[in-house]
Design a protein around this motif. Structure first.
Motif, mmCIF file in Angstrom:
data_model
loop_
_atom_site.group_PDB
_atom_site.id
_atom_site.type_symbol
_atom_site.label_atom_id
_atom_site.label_comp_id
_atom_site.label_asym_id
_atom_site.label_seq_id
_atom_site.Cartn_x
_atom_site.Cartn_y
_atom_site.Cartn_z
ATOM 1 N N GLY A 163 53.078 -56.641 36.687
ATOM 2 C CA GLY A 163 52.296 -55.362 36.298
ATOM 3 C C GLY A 163 53.251 -54.249 37.070
ATOM 4 N N GLN A 164 52.641 -52.988 37.128
ATOM 5 C CA GLN A 164 53.315 -51.962 37.556
ATOM 6 C C GLN A 164 53.357 -52.193 38.979
ATOM 7 N N VAL A 165 54.734 -51.869 39.651
ATOM 8 C CA VAL A 165 55.385 -52.268 41.038
ATOM 9 C C VAL A 165 55.532 -50.619 41.454
ATOM 10 N N GLU A 166 54.755 -50.168 42.485
ATOM 11 C CA GLU A 166 55.075 -49.154 43.268
ATOM 12 C C GLU A 166 56.361 -49.412 44.549
ATOM 13 N N VAL A 167 57.329 -48.721 43.995
ATOM 14 C CA VAL A 167 58.520 -48.990 45.139
ATOM 15 C C VAL A 167 58.897 -47.895 45.810
ATOM 16 N N GLY B 197 44.085 -51.872 49.857
ATOM 17 C CA GLY B 197 43.197 -53.118 50.101
ATOM 18 C C GLY B 197 43.786 -54.492 49.691
ATOM 19 N N LEU B 198 45.071 -54.388 49.417
ATOM 20 C CA LEU B 198 45.931 -55.669 49.126
ATOM 21 C C LEU B 198 46.396 -56.395 50.463
ATOM 22 N N PRO B 199 46.622 -57.747 50.247
ATOM 23 C CA PRO B 199 47.371 -58.211 51.495
ATOM 24 C C PRO B 199 48.710 -57.837 51.635
ATOM 25 N N ARG C 290 47.618 -60.204 43.999
ATOM 26 C CA ARG C 290 49.002 -59.166 44.315
ATOM 27 C C ARG C 290 49.029 -58.682 45.593
ATOM 28 N N ALA C 291 50.176 -58.319 46.169
ATOM 29 C CA ALA C 291 50.359 -57.926 47.739
ATOM 30 C C ALA C 291 51.455 -56.817 47.803
ATOM 31 N N VAL C 292 51.320 -56.254 48.882
ATOM 32 C CA VAL C 292 52.378 -55.168 49.476
ATOM 33 C C VAL C 292 53.279 -56.012 50.163
ATOM 34 N N GLN C 293 54.520 -55.843 49.657
ATOM 35 C CA GLN C 293 55.785 -56.480 50.315
ATOM 36 C C GLN C 293 56.768 -55.764 50.885
ATOM 37 N N LEU C 294 57.014 -56.200 52.084
ATOM 38 C CA LEU C 294 57.702 -55.311 53.113
ATOM 39 C C LEU C 294 59.163 -55.807 53.496
ATOM 40 N N GLY C 295 60.170 -55.241 53.178
ATOM 41 C CA GLY C 295 61.518 -55.685 53.545
ATOM 42 C C GLY C 295 61.972 -55.562 55.014
ATOM 43 N N ALA D 267 52.551 -55.714 44.120
ATOM 44 C CA ALA D 267 52.353 -54.393 43.715
ATOM 45 C C ALA D 267 52.856 -53.353 44.477
ATOM 46 N N VAL D 268 53.314 -53.563 45.620
ATOM 47 C CA VAL D 268 53.889 -52.446 46.349
ATOM 48 C C VAL D 268 54.989 -53.139 46.984
ATOM 49 N N LEU D 269 56.384 -52.406 46.586
ATOM 50 C CA LEU D 269 57.430 -53.216 47.309
ATOM 51 C C LEU D 269 57.976 -51.912 48.263
ATOM 52 N N VAL D 270 58.276 -52.272 49.526
ATOM 53 C CA VAL D 270 58.724 -51.429 50.624
ATOM 54 C C VAL D 270 60.030 -51.640 51.336
ATOM 55 N N LEU D 271 61.248 -51.204 50.943
ATOM 56 C CA LEU D 271 62.568 -51.601 51.296
ATOM 57 C C LEU D 271 63.304 -50.370 52.088
ATOM 58 N N PRO D 272 64.002 -51.103 52.907
ATOM 59 C CA PRO D 272 64.868 -50.220 53.967
ATOM 60 C C PRO D 272 65.998 -49.465 53.258
#
Length: 429
Positions: free
Chosen positions: A79-83, A111-113, A16-21, A56-61
């Motif tokens: 799984g649970q997504v932290e938004v 610790g995630l990509p 899973r990953a941290v995903q940046l918008g 796993a983590v979603l960061v959006l503008p």
């Protein structure tokens, strides 16, 4: 398309990953944005939800409703997504994160990509250039007889460029005028001889394009493709070790020069085209890896009337077709044959402006009607429904492209019908 392994390992190690918008941040390295471009990039940043099969983590503008991410998570089995959303409505995401040390620490401590739209640096800027990618194509094409590299000209002055465009128009030839950098078709114009005359001549046409992009354009031979397979895209991933992993070949949906969406599936692109596209795409990937690129990349083609592939640009980043591939991978693992084909449509017009909650409710009603056709629907871009020119992004999936066509027709009609209650309203001045 099996889940796990292959490009997934090269992309995130299967994690899973941290995903940046951060679409706007990526675009900013090529020059100041045009008016309205920041907002449009932020809408497109909603596609960050689909950078990997399991965020796993979603960061959006821009702010997104929890109903949207709940819908996605339920359908895709996340799984649970932290938004974290709405953090950069008027700036780039990097600037907003600089003012949020707690969120930065949270990302680091996970610790995630961490995956964004694309990287920065000299390799990205070099090969995102339409001129530099053309040189790469010419260098590699000798070993790929089905590849036809269009001619490209980069005259030393705008007067010579205008003279060349004028001469081509006088000879009855259509030309492609390109800004050195551009995304989604922005900065690229196809000019027929009639359009050159209508613009007031070659110099006037070029002045207009330069005013829109702020850069001196290139001139390229127009490749006259036709039919539903005219525009193709090959996607690949270059892993941390430099190994190149193929993702697949998609059919792109283009209106004018603007990208609208893509369709992927086991035979969405016939083997006679997918094979050569992959072979050349992998050769390009190896060259990019040798130059130092790591991560996702994309190569666009136009298919000429003889079935040859004309490469037009490289993208050292995620693209719209990437989303279709990621969704196809995730859905294949959950639904199997029911989701063999995936179509993404990134800019579907709406007949009326809708707040985000109302837009999601509208799409949920359409999703029920699509389900009766054997088609699944997910909203991919839910933030643009209240824009002056409102639109939405969606993904559709089914076991056949005919079902996708029927669902797309239904969806477009339902979107247009949103304006019917206002058809007889006359605004008083």
């Amino acid at each position: 398309m099996a889940a796990g392994g292959g490009w997934q390992d090269g992309w995130t190690g299967g994690r899973r990953a941290v995903q940046l918008g951060d679409v706007a941040d990526f675009n900013a390295q090529f020059g100041p944005p045009a008016p309205g471009a920041l907002r449009q990039a932020h809408h497109y940043s909603c596609l960050a939800a689909f950078y990997t099969p399991d965020p796993a983590v979603l960061v959006l503008p821009l702010q997104v409703e929890p109903e949207w991410t709940d819908w996605l998570a339920g359908e895709l089995g996340w799984g649970q997504v932290e938004v974290h959303s709405g953090i950069a409505p008027e700036t780039g995401l990097a600037e907003a994160l600089a003012d949020r040390p707690g969120l930065r620490a949270r990302i680091a401590d996970s610790g995630l990509p961490v995956r964004g739209w694309g990287g920065t640096g000299p390799v990205v800027r070099r090969f995102e250039s339409k001129a530099e990618s053309h040189l790469l194509f010419r260098r590699l094409a000798a070993d790929h007889p089905v590849i036809r590299v269009p001619e490209q000209w980069r005259p030393a002055s705008r007067w010579r460029l205008a003279r060349l465009l004028r001469a081509r128009a006088a000879a009855g030839l259509t030309s492609v005028v390109k800004a050195p950098y551009g995304v989604g078709g922005h900065g690229t114009v196809v000019l027929t001889p009639r359009q050159v005359r209508a613009a007031g001549g070659a110099s006037a046409a070029l002045r207009r394009l330069r005013a829109e992009t702020g850069r001196a354009p290139l001139l390229e031979e127009f490749v006259a493709g036709h039919g539903p397979l005219r525009d193709l895209s090959f996607d690949g991933v270059i892993g941390p070790d430099g190994a190149v992993h193929p993702v697949g070949t998609a059919v792109m949906h283009i209106e004018g020069t603007g990208y609208q969406g893509a369709t992927v599936g086991p035979d969405a692109v016939p083997a006679s085209l997918a094979g050569p596209a992959a072979a050349f795409g992998l050769a390009v990937g190896r060259a990019l890896a040798e130059a130092g690129h790591r991560g996702w990349y994309d190569l666009d083609f136009v298919v000429d009337p003889l079935g040859r592939l004309a490469p037009t640009e490289t993208n050292l980043r995620l693209t719209g077709p990437s989303v279709a591939f990621v969704l196809a991978d995730r859905l294949a693992g959950r639904l199997g044959e029911r989701a063999r084909y995936v179509r993404t449509l990134d800019r579907l017009p709406l007949g009326a402006r809708l707040p985000q909650a109302a837009l999601l409710a509208h799409l949920a009603r359409v999703a029920e009607r699509c389900a009766a056709l054997g088609v699944g629907l997910l909203p991919t871009i839910p933030t643009a429904g209240f824009d002056p020119l409102p639109f939405a992004g969606v993904a559709l999936w089914a076991d056949g492209t005919e079902r996708l066509d029927a669902a797309e027709y239904l969806l477009r009609a339902a979107n247009q019908a949103l304006g019917e209650p206002f058809a007889g309203v006359v605004r008083e001045r």
